[in-house]
Design a protein around this motif. Structure first.
Motif, PDB file in Angstrom:
ATOM      1  N   GLU A 798      -6.968  12.974   0.589  1.00 40.84           N
ATOM      2  CA  GLU A 798      -6.132  13.962   1.260  1.00 40.84           C
ATOM      3  C   GLU A 798      -5.291  13.335   2.361  1.00 40.84           C
ATOM      4  OE1 GLU A 798      -8.334  17.367   2.628  1.00 40.84           O
ATOM      5  OE2 GLU A 798      -9.889  17.035   1.109  1.00 40.84           O
ATOM      6  N   GLY A 799      -4.144  13.968   2.584  1.00 40.28           N
ATOM      7  CA  GLY A 799      -3.338  13.627   3.736  1.00 40.28           C
ATOM      8  C   GLY A 799      -2.326  12.531   3.475  1.00 40.28           C
ATOM      9  N   PRO A 800      -1.442  12.335   4.443  1.00 37.43           N
ATOM     10  CA  PRO A 800      -0.419  11.296   4.317  1.00 37.43           C
ATOM     11  C   PRO A 800      -1.039   9.908   4.392  1.00 37.43           C
ATOM     12  CG  PRO A 800      -0.380  12.216   6.514  1.00 37.43           C
ATOM     13  CD  PRO A 800      -1.354  13.049   5.734  1.00 37.43           C
ATOM     14  N   VAL A 801      -0.279   8.929   3.888  1.00 40.00           N
ATOM     15  CA  VAL A 801      -0.716   7.534   3.902  1.00 40.00           C
ATOM     16  C   VAL A 801       0.112   6.768   4.928  1.00 40.00           C
ATOM     17  CG1 VAL A 801      -0.861   5.382   2.584  1.00 40.00           C
ATOM     18  CG2 VAL A 801      -1.452   7.568   1.490  1.00 40.00           C
ATOM     19  N   ILE A 802      -0.545   6.003   5.776  1.00 42.20           N
ATOM     20  CA  ILE A 802       0.125   5.080   6.694  1.00 42.20           C
ATOM     21  C   ILE A 802      -0.214   3.669   6.220  1.00 42.20           C
ATOM     22  CG2 ILE A 802       0.517   4.419   9.074  1.00 42.20           C
ATOM     23  CD1 ILE A 802       1.038   7.414   8.427  1.00 42.20           C
ATOM     24  N   ALA A 803       0.805   2.932   5.810  1.00 43.78           N
ATOM     25  CA  ALA A 803       0.593   1.593   5.259  1.00 43.78           C
ATOM     26  C   ALA A 803       1.136   0.558   6.229  1.00 43.78           C
ATOM     27  CB  ALA A 803       1.283   1.454   3.912  1.00 43.78           C
ATOM     28  N   SER A 804       0.360  -0.501   6.460  1.00 44.93           N
ATOM     29  CA  SER A 804       0.796  -1.533   7.399  1.00 44.93           C
ATOM     30  C   SER A 804       0.234  -2.882   6.985  1.00 44.93           C
ATOM     31  CB  SER A 804       0.344  -1.192   8.828  1.00 44.93           C
ATOM     32  OG  SER A 804      -1.070  -1.174   8.894  1.00 44.93           O
ATOM     33  N   SER A 805       0.876  -3.918   7.493  1.00 50.09           N
ATOM     34  CA  SER A 805       0.407  -5.283   7.263  1.00 50.09           C
ATOM     35  C   SER A 805       1.037  -6.155   8.338  1.00 50.09           C
ATOM     36  CB  SER A 805       0.819  -5.779   5.868  1.00 50.09           C
ATOM     37  OG  SER A 805       2.205  -6.046   5.825  1.00 50.09           O
ATOM     38  N   ALA A 853      -0.377   6.403  16.239  1.00 49.61           N
ATOM     39  CA  ALA A 853       0.751   7.263  16.607  1.00 49.61           C
ATOM     40  C   ALA A 853       1.557   7.665  15.370  1.00 49.61           C
ATOM     41  CB  ALA A 853       1.645   6.548  17.613  1.00 49.61           C
ATOM     42  N   LYS A 854       1.716   6.750  14.419  1.00 52.50           N
ATOM     43  CA  LYS A 854       2.448   7.078  13.193  1.00 52.50           C
ATOM     44  C   LYS A 854       1.684   8.122  12.389  1.00 52.50           C
ATOM     45  CE  LYS A 854       6.003   6.345  10.498  1.00 52.50           C
ATOM     46  NZ  LYS A 854       7.385   6.642  10.952  1.00 52.50           N
ATOM     47  N   ALA A 855       0.365   8.006  12.363  1.00 56.30           N
ATOM     48  CA  ALA A 855      -0.440   9.004  11.653  1.00 56.30           C
ATOM     49  C   ALA A 855      -0.312  10.376  12.315  1.00 56.30           C
ATOM     50  CB  ALA A 855      -1.903   8.565  11.628  1.00 56.30           C
ATOM     51  N   VAL A 856      -0.301  10.400  13.635  1.00 58.42           N
ATOM     52  CA  VAL A 856      -0.127  11.667  14.352  1.00 58.42           C
ATOM     53  C   VAL A 856       1.224  12.276  14.007  1.00 58.42           C
ATOM     54  CG1 VAL A 856       0.181  12.674  16.653  1.00 58.42           C
ATOM     55  CG2 VAL A 856      -1.704  11.076  16.233  1.00 58.42           C
ATOM     56  N   GLN A 857       2.264  11.461  14.007  1.00 61.95           N
ATOM     57  CA  GLN A 857       3.595  11.960  13.667  1.00 61.95           C
ATOM     58  C   GLN A 857       3.618  12.538  12.246  1.00 61.95           C
ATOM     59  OE1 GLN A 857       6.759   9.266  12.403  1.00 61.95           O
ATOM     60  NE2 GLN A 857       8.019  10.032  14.109  1.00 61.95           N
ATOM     61  N   ALA A 860       1.893  15.828  12.199  1.00 61.81           N
ATOM     62  CA  ALA A 860       2.705  16.833  12.886  1.00 61.81           C
ATOM     63  C   ALA A 860       3.832  17.322  11.987  1.00 61.81           C
ATOM     64  CB  ALA A 860       3.260  16.256  14.188  1.00 61.81           C
ATOM     65  N   GLN A 861       4.435  16.408  11.214  1.00 61.02           N
ATOM     66  CA  GLN A 861       5.508  16.800  10.294  1.00 61.02           C
ATOM     67  C   GLN A 861       5.003  17.751   9.219  1.00 61.02           C
ATOM     68  OE1 GLN A 861       6.893  13.009   8.887  1.00 61.02           O
ATOM     69  NE2 GLN A 861       8.271  12.673  10.638  1.00 61.02           N
ATOM     70  N   GLU A 862       3.730  17.649   8.874  1.00 63.58           N
ATOM     71  CA  GLU A 862       3.151  18.530   7.864  1.00 63.58           C
ATOM     72  C   GLU A 862       2.547  19.792   8.492  1.00 63.58           C
ATOM     73  OE1 GLU A 862       0.410  16.463   5.362  1.00 63.58           O
ATOM     74  OE2 GLU A 862       1.837  14.891   4.813  1.00 63.58           O
ATOM     75  N   ALA A 870       3.563  14.282  18.266  1.00 61.47           N
ATOM     76  CA  ALA A 870       4.202  13.014  17.906  1.00 61.47           C
ATOM     77  C   ALA A 870       4.731  12.303  19.148  1.00 61.47           C
ATOM     78  CB  ALA A 870       5.325  13.260  16.907  1.00 61.47           C
ATOM     79  N   ALA A 871       5.498  13.011  19.965  1.00 59.08           N
ATOM     80  CA  ALA A 871       6.042  12.404  21.179  1.00 59.08           C
ATOM     81  C   ALA A 871       4.919  12.086  22.169  1.00 59.08           C
ATOM     82  CB  ALA A 871       7.059  13.336  21.812  1.00 59.08           C
ATOM     83  N   GLU A 872       3.923  12.950  22.199  1.00 60.06           N
ATOM     84  CA  GLU A 872       2.812  12.727  23.117  1.00 60.06           C
ATOM     85  C   GLU A 872       2.081  11.424  22.800  1.00 60.06           C
ATOM     86  OE1 GLU A 872      -1.470  14.752  24.375  1.00 60.06           O
ATOM     87  OE2 GLU A 872      -0.001  15.916  23.215  1.00 60.06           O
ATOM     88  N   ALA A 873       1.928  11.115  21.498  1.00 63.99           N
ATOM     89  CA  ALA A 873       1.232   9.895  21.091  1.00 63.99           C
ATOM     90  C   ALA A 873       2.007   8.658  21.516  1.00 63.99           C
ATOM     91  CB  ALA A 873       1.016   9.904  19.585  1.00 63.99           C
TER      92      ALA A 873
END
Length: 894
Positions: A798-805, A853-857, A860-862, A870-873
């Motif tokens: 469930e939920g959005p994916v935040i991908a990083s490397s 912070a990206k996950a919070v954003q 928030a978009q959803e 988002a801004a708070e993070a």
């Protein structure tokens, strides 16, 4: 003067050429030390190195060989001509082989030993543009049919009769051994092939003492840095099992190589300076009498002074032109040809077209006595590009690009080659001109086939190894799977520990070939020096300054480590030779090339592409990887893109592991795929590229019930969170996985968000798998639909994916759109720079707080978190302040 010359002759006769050379060099050095200018010649006169009186008797049937060469020239040209039919028009090259046919045929009839030869056979690097000639020979030998020849450059549309344009082993795995048409790669690989042959011999793995490496090159190709940059290695290693044959037709692809200069003389000086034996084959036997009569020395003087541009022009004109503009330069040289007709002057051949002269050069190069003892040899053979194809082709600037013969060209060529094809056959269809085969029972074909039988079989031919199994014991992987306990260790160190254990394996440890440029201590591989030792065919004859240390520098004839110095290109060539030993020698070897990640695919991608073509098997390790883990080194050391570059190579399996236990399973999978008993043959020829890092961290022990399939296929879950809050999926690779785990805690503690953390060991393999499934479903709509592995693993997530490397966004962005979840990417897209790791990661917004912070954003978009979150993070974590970063260890040095 005469008594000094006689003493030199006596010295050579009594003590041998090698000792004589040592003495003469010592005398020259003493003269220089005494104040005389250097007297060592850089070049010799522009004449043949081997005088007529020293030429050995020719061992073949001249008439039959001449007739056979004519058949080859005809069929090679017709092969390309037929491929130019308007509805096909796939191109091809006529002129290269036409000019080099004698160079190849003398070798194929008398010197190139095949794979059934008792000594093991030679390795021959054929010049790429000459491939039509090799196909024409295979046709006459009965190895190819007319249908095969008509499949030239039509590998799919004429399958199974398609022929590759150039020597491509991957495309013709039973025929070609070495890819050569990426110019400069062939010379480099030939040098390291010869070195590897000696390496196998000196380590007692295989007797290669009777094997020779031949590389056929063009004089224009010698402008490539790779063609010249590694010559000293061949001389330093005393590779008298290596011969370069440079086809000096004085032309590049577009014009003269050195119109105002003399490329042969330039190359002679270059090779002599690098320590090679040089044999010049410039003039055919028709010149011998003229040189003998040149009592004034004017002929030799004119030869020395005439620039290449003029020599090329002479071959594009006529005998009368040569008489006036060459011989007419002095009264003495003009008188030399007073009795010659213009036709006789025109018939004064270049040495590369005279099989006696070429035979003498090959004989000298392979004797391993006299001039060739202990040194590699280069043969500079002067030829005419497009030889025999007529005035429209011979020596013309455009000849390389000319792919079609007119009716008149074909008829003149037919007459010159004595081919029984009628005018009517040519007039009817210039693109349907027939091949000519005199029959398998003809004297000329039987002669050629018998010569190959005596030399050990056909060349080129690639053999498949009969026994290529390497199986690792489970114990080899136990150490790295246990983790590092309370100590911190970078994944580079974890891999080096595994490599050490692989080298100690009782069954195949000797087959492991560690290859490094000059960075062993950076990678922690100096621990190998005392036991495995560095390969040096001359051993170690000095006292090492660090001899008292436990990890002292050790060289040995039996050394296992190939240490190329500051030389990534040479390291790749060494890797290629070892990685294809399973086919070239029937000896499965396991090369492991470890290098600075940034200087791998970026600097040597062409060499690794050639390794792919040659069907290499082995491990390619990009150490000190990532854009922010080596930040102390700065811009040019900051690798943010090598997985993208590597992904363009279809034979590379690309991994970015986070932990030692992941490395263990990936390496084991690689061993099984390359050399395991259950792998289909068409899936073995792969290279595994692993990026490993220099940042120390506690390496966790392998978890109970770890998803080993997921590790190998590209993704596995390292930490779940069953909390009640909004769900998010965090994907990371390499050193980015610990930051994702930190972000998981931040999200739970600060925002009540439940995050699952996935280690993506291979973004590339996930993408390839998904695209393969998509292609199957598209082209096979009536079959059961396939689901990509990534979609399977994330089913129900469930939920959005935040991908990083620790790489540019393009690396994790490869899997965007391959599953239904909303997908957000973080990456290091800017230039690298020098700073601390935490500061660099905060700058690129790829650290733990940025991920959170990206996950919070995204949530928030959803609408799953308040819009203002988002801004708070961003404010809470102070993302715009690089000094606020905390992810990772400070530093970032090598």
């Amino acid at each position: 003067m005469s008594e000094w010359l006689e003493s030199v002759d006596a010295l050579i006769a009594s003590r041998g050429a090698q000792r004589a050379e040592e003495i003469i060099r010592a005398v020259a050095a003493r003269a220089t030390a005494s104040g005389l200018p250097s007297v060592a010649p850089v070049t010799t006169d522009y004449v043949n190195t081997i005088p007529p009186e020293d030429e050995p008797d020719f061992a073949g049937d001249e008439a039959l060989e001449r007739q056979f060469r004519k058949l080859l020239r005809w069929n090679a040209a017709v092969l390309v001509q037929r491929a130019q039919r308007p509805d096909i028009a796939v191109g091809g090259h006529i002129s290269t082989y036409a000019g080099a046919a004698t160079l190849y045929e003398v070798g194929l009839n008398h010197f190139f030993r095949g794979p059934d030869h008792p000594g093991g056979g030679d390795q021959v690097f054929f010049q790429g543009h000459a491939s039509p000639g090799m196909y024409a020979r295979a046709f006459l030998e009965g190895r190819m049919s007319e249908a095969d020849l008509d499949g030239f450059r039509q590998e799919k549309s004429k399958a199974p009769h398609g022929l590759s344009s150039y020597p491509h082993p991957r495309l013709m795995p039973d025929f070609w051994q070495f890819p050569t048409v990426s110019m400069g790669i062939g010379p480099m690989n030939a040098i390291y092939q010869a070195q590897f042959n000696r390496y196998l011999h000196n380590r007692g793995i295989k007797d290669t003492s009777d094997q020779h490496v031949w590389a056929f090159l063009g004089d224009g190709e010698m402008d490539e840095p790779e063609s010249r940059g590694l010559l000293q290695l061949a001389a330093n290693d005393g590779l008298d099992n290596l011969t370069f044959v440079i086809n000096c037709n004085l032309q590049r692809l577009d014009g003269p190589v050195r119109g105002n200069g003399k490329i042969v003389q330039e190359l002679e000086g270059f090779f002599r300076g690098a320590g090679w034996n040089v044999i010049k084959v410039l003039w055919g036997r028709e010149w011998d009498d003229l040189f003998a009569q040149d009592s004034s020395g004017q002929l030799v003087r004119i030869m020395n002074e005439t620039p290449d541009g003029d020599f090329q022009t002479y071959k594009g004109e006529s005998g009368a032109y040569v008489r006036e503009n060459f011989f007419g330069k002095t009264p003495e040289t003009k008188a030399l040809v007073d009795s010659y007709t213009d036709e006789q002057i025109w018939g004064l051949k270049r040495g590369g077209h005279d099989y006696r002269k070429v035979y003498a050069a090959y004989h000298a190069a392979t004797s391993r006595q006299g001039m060739a003892a202990g040194r590699p040899t280069v043969i500079l053979a002067k030829t005419v590009k497009g030889y025999g194809l007529g005035a429209h082709f011979e020596a013309r600037n455009a000849t390389h690009q000319m792919k079609k013969l007119t009716k008149d060209d074909l008829k003149a060529f037919r007459d010159l080659m004595n081919i029984p094809v009628t005018d009517a056959q040519i007039d009817e269809d210039t693109y349907g001109v027939p091949y000519y085969h005199p029959g398998a029972d003809s004297d000329v074909v039987q002669y050629a086939v018998e010569r190959r039988r005596k030399l050990g079989g056909f060349v080129p031919e690639r053999r498949h190894a009969t026994s290529t199994t390497l199986r690792a014991d489970d114990k080899v992987f136990e150490g790295i799977r246990k983790g590092s306990g309370k100590q911190e260790a970078a994944t580079t160190m974890a891999f080096v520990r595994l490599l050490r254990d692989l080298m100690r394996d009782k069954d195949y440890g000797a087959q492991v070939v560690p290859i490094i440029p000059d960075e062993a201590r950076t990678f922690g591989m100096d621990s190998f020096f005392p036991s495995a030792k560095i390969y040096n065919p001359r051993g170690q004859h000095y006292t090492s300054v660090d001899r008292a240390l436990l990890l002292s520098y050790k060289e040995s004839e039996q050394g296992q480590i190939l240490h190329a110095g500051i030389n990534e290109a040479g390291s790749v060539a060494a890797f290629t030779a070892a990685a294809t030993s399973y086919a070239t020698h029937g000896e499965p070897m396991l090369p492991v090339y470890v290098f600075y990640s940034m200087f791998g695919f970026q600097r040597t991608g062409d060499g690794l592409w050639a390794a792919m073509d040659q069907m290499a098997r082995g491990f390619v390790i990009g150490a000190t990887a990532g854009r922010t883990t080596l930040t102390g080194e700065g811009l040019q050391h900051a690798d943010g893109h090598s997985p993208l570059l590597a992904s363009s190579n279809p034979a590379m399996k690309i991994y970015d592991p986070a932990y030692g236990y992941e490395i263990a399973h990936i390496v084991r999978a690689g061993l099984e795929q390359m050399y395991g008993p259950d792998t289909p043959d068409d899936q073995r020829d792969v290279m595994y590229y692993l990026t490993v890092y220099n940042e120390p961290m506690v390496q966790p022990a392998e978890p109970e019930g770890v998803d080993t399939e997921g590790i190998v296929r590209g993704i596995h879950k390292v930490a779940g969170d069953d909390g009640d809050g909004p769900k998010v999926q965090l994907m990371a690779s390499g050193v980015g996985v610990p930051w994702a785990l930190e972000a998981q805690k931040l999200l739970r503690d600060d925002w009540g968000v439940s995050a699952d953390v996935w280690s993506v060991t291979s973004w590339v393999e996930l993408r390839r798998d998904a695209l393969a499934a998509e292609r199957h479903n598209w082209l096979h709509p009536d079959e059961e639909r396939r689901t990509g592995y990534l979609a399977e693993k994330l089913a129900g997530a469930e939920g959005p994916v935040i991908a990083s490397s620790d790489y540019a966004t393009g690396v994790p962005d490869q899997i965007r759109g391959l599953f239904p979840n909303p997908y957000h990417v973080l990456g290091a897209d800017d230039h690298g720079f020098s700073d601390t790791r935490p500061a660099a990661r905060r700058y690129f917004t790829i650290d733990s707080h940025s991920i959170a912070a990206k996950a919070v954003q995204a949530l928030a978009q959803e609408g799953k978190l308040p819009a203002e979150a988002a801004a708070e993070a961003v404010r809470k974590y102070d993302l715009l302040d690089v000094n606020a970063g905390t992810s990772g260890n400070a530093g970032g040095d090598a």
